[in-house]
Design an enzyme around this catalytic site. Structure first.
Site, PDB file in Angstrom:
ATOM      1  N   GLY A  25      -3.694   1.017   7.830  1.00  0.00           N
ATOM      2  CA  GLY A  25      -2.777   0.108   7.139  1.00  0.00           C
ATOM      3  C   GLY A  25      -2.446  -1.115   7.975  1.00  0.00           C
ATOM      4  O   GLY A  25      -2.042  -2.155   7.443  1.00  0.00           O
ATOM      5  N   GLN A  56       2.654   6.328   7.701  1.00  0.00           N
ATOM      6  CA  GLN A  56       1.576   5.437   7.325  1.00  0.00           C
ATOM      7  C   GLN A  56       0.458   5.398   8.361  1.00  0.00           C
ATOM      8  O   GLN A  56       0.696   5.242   9.571  1.00  0.00           O
ATOM      9  CB  GLN A  56       2.136   4.038   7.069  1.00  0.00           C
ATOM     10  CG  GLN A  56       3.168   4.055   5.947  1.00  0.00           C
ATOM     11  CD  GLN A  56       3.731   2.686   5.613  1.00  0.00           C
ATOM     12  OE1 GLN A  56       4.885   2.564   5.215  1.00  0.00           O
ATOM     13  NE2 GLN A  56       2.934   1.648   5.754  1.00  0.00           N
ATOM     14  N   CYS A  83       0.806  -1.223   0.000  1.00  0.00           N
ATOM     15  CA  CYS A  83       0.000   0.000   0.000  1.00  0.00           C
ATOM     16  C   CYS A  83       0.837   1.269   0.000  1.00  0.00           C
ATOM     17  O   CYS A  83       0.487   2.255  -0.650  1.00  0.00           O
ATOM     18  CB  CYS A  83      -0.965  -0.007   1.185  1.00  0.00           C
ATOM     19  SG  CYS A  83      -0.173  -0.297   2.787  1.00  0.00           S
ATOM     20  N   HIS A 118      -1.588   7.274   3.414  1.00  0.00           N
ATOM     21  CA  HIS A 118      -0.138   7.100   3.554  1.00  0.00           C
ATOM     22  C   HIS A 118       0.568   8.240   2.831  1.00  0.00           C
ATOM     23  O   HIS A 118       0.273   8.524   1.666  1.00  0.00           O
ATOM     24  CB  HIS A 118       0.306   5.775   2.943  1.00  0.00           C
ATOM     25  CG  HIS A 118      -0.037   4.569   3.771  1.00  0.00           C
ATOM     26  ND1 HIS A 118      -0.644   4.658   5.003  1.00  0.00           N
ATOM     27  CD2 HIS A 118       0.141   3.242   3.523  1.00  0.00           C
ATOM     28  CE1 HIS A 118      -0.816   3.427   5.488  1.00  0.00           C
ATOM     29  NE2 HIS A 118      -0.352   2.562   4.610  1.00  0.00           N
TER      30      HIS A 118
END
Length: 464
Positions: A190, A186, A160, A253
């Site tokens: 996540g 992040q 990601c 992110h």
């Protein structure tokens, strides 16, 4: 395209990414959520029973999904594979178990589009960002040979965090990008968390995410690699070094990126901005349903992009960029932002599935080869009536074998097209068909005027 949507299953549907898949498939123009699977502890419950106390998204669960019965992703693999045209995979299991599970489904002729990392370094499994390396899907034919499948395969999406910087670096590779330094910040989603489920992250920053820095440095090289002799060979450069932080942000992110070009090939800031503004990938060219109209958005404001303001740009599928400027150690630096559970996870996987559907022709059509009577009988046993939209019949002069015609009537496709080279056998078969079908149109064709035979094409509609 055929009228019916592709039937889709989700493996690991109860987790955060699985929940994203469920919401993204609501009203999708090509895909219909048909089956849901998770661990044995959720199996046997309705989907809403399984997730009601841990629904993690800020949008409601689609009503149509709530009543779907959760299957066991492992124990019910054969049953689920027979219910769908392909599956998304977002299971939470050890990597060896994930690899085995995904290959099980592929060998059951059920294609897998995976959000998991387990197969990202399998040499014949494409890891694809459609705007960057859709050509890697060509390796699927070699993978099918290895697996012994005709239709089943595995395709995966990348990590990601890569979406926040790799898409921005990709259009600049032509200038001899030599190396990049990346620091990623992040969001907690996540890790599959919310602040309610991870209160330790409130007012906190953790300078470590297990395995993330290696992924951030190595996975771009596979994306920029090439297909050679049935495998993907990763690119030799650019060299990337990364440091990854978990920050107190729910979604989005962010990456701070520093880049160095080969001597004499450094583009100007204006050139970089123009390359970003003009870049279009195959997803934009094909106008895939989930593709953003503009892939890369540059923002001139000095305090943008911001996670809260910009992560949902173009339904969370676009990349937001800003703060491009010269650097004292590298040539340039900039900031990138992507939505990690949309573009970076479920949304990216849905976009990949859309590209797969377009690449392999009519995504709503399946090709089968074999003895017509045996094949149609097997399909009738497996699927029952109403599964197929259309059937195209092009029999020899002897017409359709009676057992094949009987099986075809049991399959009960909505429409039939019968190509005949013998009026006598067409008339014989028409008597059988007319019990369930109405003749809509018939057109005679004299394809071979030097012979006494007459060809024809007739169209039939199933009676209500």
């Amino acid at each position: 395209m055929m009228e019916k949507k592709l039937r889709v299953g989700i493996l690991g549907a109860t987790g955060m990414v699985g929940q994203r898949f469920v919401t993204l498939l609501e009203n999708h123009p090509w895909f219909q959520l048909t089956a849901i699977a998770a661990s044995a502890r959720s199996a046997g419950k309705s989907y809403w029973e399984a997730v009601c106390d841990r629904w993690a998204l800020d949008i409601p669960c689609p009503e149509a999904a709530k009543s779907l019965m959760v299957l066991d992703a492992e124990a019910d693999a054969e049953k689920l594979a027979g219910m769908v045209d392909f599956c998304f995979c977002a299971v939470d299991m050890p990597k060896d178990a994930i690899r085995a599970l995904e290959e099980t489904y592929a060998k059951l002729e059920c294609p897998i589009v995976s959000n998991n990392s387990a197969h990202r370094w399998t040499e014949d499994v494409p890891m694809v960002v459609p705007e960057i390396n859709a050509e890697h899907l060509a390796v699927i034919e070699a993978q099918r040979k290895r697996l012994g499948t005709k239709r089943g395969f595995i395709a995966v999406k990348s990590n990601c965090s890569l979406q926040s910087y790799v898409p921005a670096l990709h259009p600049l590779m032509k200038y001899g990008l030599e190396r990049a330094l990346v620091c990623t910040y992040q969001a907690i989603s996540g890790a599959g968390k919310t602040f309610q489920r991870w209160p330790e992250m409130v007012d906190n920053c953790i300078p470590y995410i297990g395995g993330e820095e290696e992924k951030s440095e190595q996975e771009p090289l596979k994306l920029w690699g090439r297909v050679e002799n049935g495998r993907i060979v990763k690119a030799e450069g650019p060299a990337i070094t990364a440091q990854c932080f978990r920050v107190a942000c729910l979604d989005g992110h962010m990456a701070a990126v520093f880049m160095k070009f080969q001597d004499g090939r450094k583009p100007s800031i204006q050139q970089i901005k123009e390359d970003w503004a003009n870049y279009r990938g195959i997803a934009q060219e094909l106008k895939l349903p989930s593709a953003p109209q503009q892939f890369l958005h540059y923002m001139e404001e000095p305090d943008r992009p911001q996670a809260k303001l910009d992560r949902m740009r173009e339904n969370g599928m676009a990349i937001s960029l800003g703060r491009l400027r010269e650097d004292s150690q590298y040539d340039y630096k900039f900031v990138g932002l992507s939505h990690n559970t949309l573009r970076g996870a479920a949304g990216g996987a849905v976009l990949l599935a859309e590209r797969n559907a377009r690449r392999f022709g009519f995504g709503h059509c399946r090709y089968e080869a074999g003895d017509a009577a045996r094949l149609l009988t097997a399909l009738a046993r497996k699927h029952g009536p109403g599964h197929w939209d259309h059937a195209l019949l092009d029999p020899p002069r002897g017409g359709v074998a009676p057992e094949a015609l009987e099986a075809l009537l049991h399959l009960a496709p909505e429409r039939l097209v019968y190509i005949s080279c013998n009026p006598a056998t067409l008339a014989r078969d028409a008597r059988t068909l007319s019990a369930d079908y109405e003749l809509v149109q018939v057109t005679p064709l004299d394809l071979f005027p030097h012979s006494p035979h007459v060809e024809s094409v007739s169209c039939w509609q199933r009676r209500a």
